[in-house]
Design a protein around this motif. Structure first.
Motif, short mmCIF file in Angstrom:
data_model
loop_
_atom_site.label_atom_id
_atom_site.label_comp_id
_atom_site.label_asym_id
_atom_site.label_seq_id
_atom_site.Cartn_x
_atom_site.Cartn_y
_atom_site.Cartn_z
N SER A 83 0.89 -1.16 0.00
CA SER A 83 0.00 0.00 0.00
C SER A 83 0.92 1.21 0.00
N MET A 84 0.60 2.23 -0.77
CA MET A 84 1.50 3.38 -0.81
C MET A 84 0.72 4.66 -1.05
N SER A 85 1.32 5.75 -0.64
CA SER A 85 0.72 7.06 -0.85
C SER A 85 1.81 8.06 -1.19
N PHE A 86 1.42 9.09 -1.94
CA PHE A 86 2.33 10.17 -2.32
C PHE A 86 1.68 11.49 -1.90
N GLN A 87 2.45 12.34 -1.22
CA GLN A 87 1.89 13.61 -0.76
C GLN A 87 2.92 14.72 -0.91
N LEU A 88 2.47 15.86 -1.40
CA LEU A 88 3.33 17.04 -1.52
C LEU A 88 3.38 17.71 -0.15
N ILE A 89 4.55 17.64 0.50
CA ILE A 89 4.63 18.16 1.87
C ILE A 89 5.13 19.60 1.92
N ASP A 90 5.76 20.06 0.83
CA ASP A 90 6.00 21.49 0.64
C ASP A 90 5.95 21.72 -0.87
N TRP A 96 6.88 9.81 -0.18
CA TRP A 96 6.41 8.49 -0.64
C TRP A 96 6.39 7.56 0.57
N PHE A 97 5.21 7.13 0.98
CA PHE A 97 5.06 6.27 2.15
C PHE A 97 4.59 4.88 1.70
N ILE A 98 5.32 3.83 2.09
CA ILE A 98 5.04 2.47 1.66
C ILE A 98 4.78 1.59 2.88
N ILE A 99 3.75 0.76 2.80
CA ILE A 99 3.48 -0.26 3.83
C ILE A 99 3.47 -1.63 3.15
N ASP A 100 4.24 -2.56 3.67
CA ASP A 100 4.29 -3.92 3.13
C ASP A 100 3.12 -4.74 3.68
N ARG A 101 2.24 -5.17 2.80
CA ARG A 101 1.07 -5.95 3.21
C ARG A 101 1.09 -7.36 2.63
N SER A 102 2.30 -7.82 2.32
CA SER A 102 2.43 -9.14 1.68
C SER A 102 1.84 -10.25 2.54
#
Length: 637
Positions: A83-90, A96-102
């Motif tokens: 699962s991953m997300s991308f966010q403009l922090i400035d 880029w935040f990644i979570i392993d859900r294997s």
């Protein structure tokens, strides 16, 4: 929450998540690299194909609109379910935040299947409801628009079917005459058949091109070419028509126009062909002049003005608007008197609009017509395209010293192969059945065989299988098999040696590459087979989507190769780098490791400002061979 609890939480989550920060250009500024290894030396878009595919989206992220991917099947560096997300922090940094859900894969698959079934049932119900509503609306739809569409369709089918029946009947009649004619008349009949079939093909292409333009699917291609050659070719094409009407057809081209310009020669030819053809159709005396003037707007940049003037019957102001409508003809200008579907002018107008210009028409009844448009272009030093279909850069391998045997039972396909042989300056021997092929292989030695698989009385595969087991003079002859069916339809081919395969209709350039490869005249190494594993995984094994992606690659990759060739010829390293960067996903999806390495090597060279002129042609030929293999694979899906 206590520090101990924070520490426990960090230990539990730390090994299953990763945070990476990078700027809008892809430079990694910070990363924990818990799950994936990143490098600050190269843009992150070049490190992961997934990020490359969404690069434009990421570079246009809004701070308040993060991009989330609940589940991604990951295959780069490792096999995992993320699962991953991308966010403009400035304003310049993306998180880029990644979570392993294997470890949740089995449970997620079960839940997704249940949700999919529910969603399918819900969509089916919604489709049924929409269908009933649409059917109800359609039954009550009796306004003027419906009547106009009905009238439009009725006229279209009547006129186009009549226009197509005429050349079809002519071809049938000419073939009958050809069967009964003596040898002195054969050439004239063949020329007539060719002209008539080209006319029929022109009508069909008009219909297809109009559909593409109206759907916004038509893309222009840029090549360097000789505009005078294009204009002269069009004039030659209308020589017979102008002589029959006893009118002149000439060109006046500005002497300041450079020899080579950059534009789309095929679409420009199509515009001029339709405008000149329309002018000839309505001109009984006098003639037509194609006038081209050039105005320099910047260094190596020009604005060309095209003006097609005729001394024909002319049009009223009302008729000028009507003639630009598809399938329309001007009042008083009978379809049966002047012919044509009325498609040409509408197509010319739309193509000119795609080129960024506008068609202007000035006319008055009885005083002729002037049709003009402008085209922005750049000057070029050399040609990368010729209107006769031959590329300026040629393989100089001499084929004339080799003996060719061709086997083809279809007369039209045999004629096409003979034309290829003439272009190669080869005097080949032709047979039209398996029995003739067997006899000829026993009679004389040949260097190569090009053969259709199905020859009526037997297959060439059976003939060659027996030949390989004999002690014939052609026991080891190399073969290029041709077929309208995919290679997978012929598993017995695997029992043969020294052969290659091409799917009909055959691309002449690909056939030439295969022939030179089989005769050991090229340094192109044999390619590995196309491997669609990566492509199928990206499409989540949705085979309809896989086929759609393959069709996209088959359509756009040759176009990108042409752009790369032009950039290579002009030593435009930045343009070449951009094209090679764009090629990466398509080349990767082919699954051929050697091509992936070649693309990277070419990209590295142009990035350093080095020429790829020596390396481009082998790369292009190998990609074309891979695309031919891909087309075969697509037919088997």
């Amino acid at each position: 929450m206590s520090k101990n609890l924070d520490q426990i939480k960090l230990q539990k989550l730390g090994s299953s998540c990763q945070v990476t920060l990078f700027d809008l250009e892809g430079k990694v500024t910070e990363s924990c690299d818990t799950l994936l290894q990143t490098s600050a030396e190269h843009p992150i878009f070049n490190q992961f194909d997934f990020l490359l595919s969404i690069q434009e989206v990421l570079q246009n992220l809004e701070a308040e609109e993060p991009l989330h991917f609940d589940l991604v099947e990951w295959h780069e560096q490792k096999e995992a379910l993320f699962s991953m997300s991308f966010q403009l922090i400035d304003t310049k940094t993306i998180q880029w935040f990644i979570i392993d859900r294997s470890h949740e894969r089995a449970h997620i698959s079960s839940v997704q299947q249940s949700r999919n079934n529910a969603a399918i049932n819900e969509e089916l119900l919604e489709i049924r409801q929409k269908y009933l509503e649409a059917e109800k609306q359609l039954l009550g739809y009796k306004n003027e628009e419906l009547l106009r569409v009905h009238k439009f369709k009725k006229r279209f089918f009547a006129e186009v079917s009549h226009e197509m029946r005429t050349p079809l009947n002519s071809i049938s009649g000419l073939v009958k005459l050809l069967e009964e004619a003596d040898s002195s008349e054969t050439e004239n009949y063949l020329h007539s058949i060719k002209a008539t079939s080209e006319h029929l093909n022109h009508i069909i292409n008009d219909i297809l091109d109009l559909s593409k333009v109206e759907e916004g699917k038509l893309e222009l291609q840029k090549f360097s070419f000789d505009l005078r050659e294009v204009v002269n070719s069009i004039i030659r094409g209308f020589t017979m028509a102008s002589k029959q009407r006893n009118i002149y057809l000439k060109a006046e081209i500005d002497s300041t126009l450079p020899q080579y310009i950059e534009a789309d020669p095929v679409r420009l030819s199509q515009v001029l062909y339709n405008l000149v053809g329309n002018a000839i159709k309505f001109t009984q005396k006098g003639g037509i002049t194609i006038k081209i003037s050039a105005e320099a707007t910047a260094k190596n940049e020009f604005l060309l003005n095209f003006d097609i003037k005729d001394t024909g019957i002319g049009m009223s102001a009302e008729s000028i608007q009507k003639i630009l409508e598809p399938y329309a003809q001007v009042e008083g200008q009978s379809y049966y008197e002047y012919g044509g579907t009325g498609l040409g002018m509408g197509i010319a107008q739309r193509l000119i609009e795609v080129m960024g210009s506008k068609l202007s028409i000035e006319s008055s009844l009885g005083k002729g017509t002037s049709m003009s448009f402008e085209l922005k272009c750049k000057a070029s030093k050399r040609a990368t395209y010729s209107i006769n279909g031959k590329q300026p850069t040629k393989d100089n391998s001499d084929l004339s010293e080799f003996s060719f045997l061709f086997a083809e039972d279809d007369a039209m396909n045999a004629l096409i192969l003979k034309e290829h042989a003439n272009q190669w300056k080869v005097k080949g021997h032709f047979v039209s059945s398996a029995s003739q092929l067997k006899a000829e292989l026993a009679r004389k030695h040949y260097d190569i065989l090009i053969s259709d698989i199905n020859l009526g009385d037997d297959t060439s595969i059976n003939v060659l299988t027996r030949l390989r087991q004999s002690e014939s003079i052609n026991q080891n002859i190399p073969i290029v098999f041709l077929s309208g069916d995919s290679k997978e339809r012929y598993p017995m081919l695997e029992e043969l040696t020294d052969w290659n395969f091409l799917l009909k209709p055959v691309n002449p350039a690909t056939l030439a590459i295969k022939v030179r490869q089989m005769l050991k005249l090229t340094e192109i190494a044999p390619l590995e087979a196309v491997d669609l594993t990566s492509l199928k995984e990206s499409a989540q094994h949705n085979m309809e989507f896989v086929v759609e992606l393959i069709e996209t690659i088959l359509e756009h990759l040759p176009q990108d190769l042409n752009k790369l060739e032009q950039a290579s010829n002009t030593e435009d390293h930045e343009a070449a780098r951009r094209v090679l960067h764009k090629l990466k996903p398509s080349i990767t999806y082919l699954g051929i490791k050697s091509l992936i390495k070649e693309r990277q090597m070419l990209h590295d060279k142009v990035t350093k400002g080095l020429s790829i002129a020596h390396d481009f042609n082998p790369f292009k030929e190998r990609v074309l061979l891979a695309l031919d293999d891909l087309a075969n694979v697509k037919e088997s899906l």
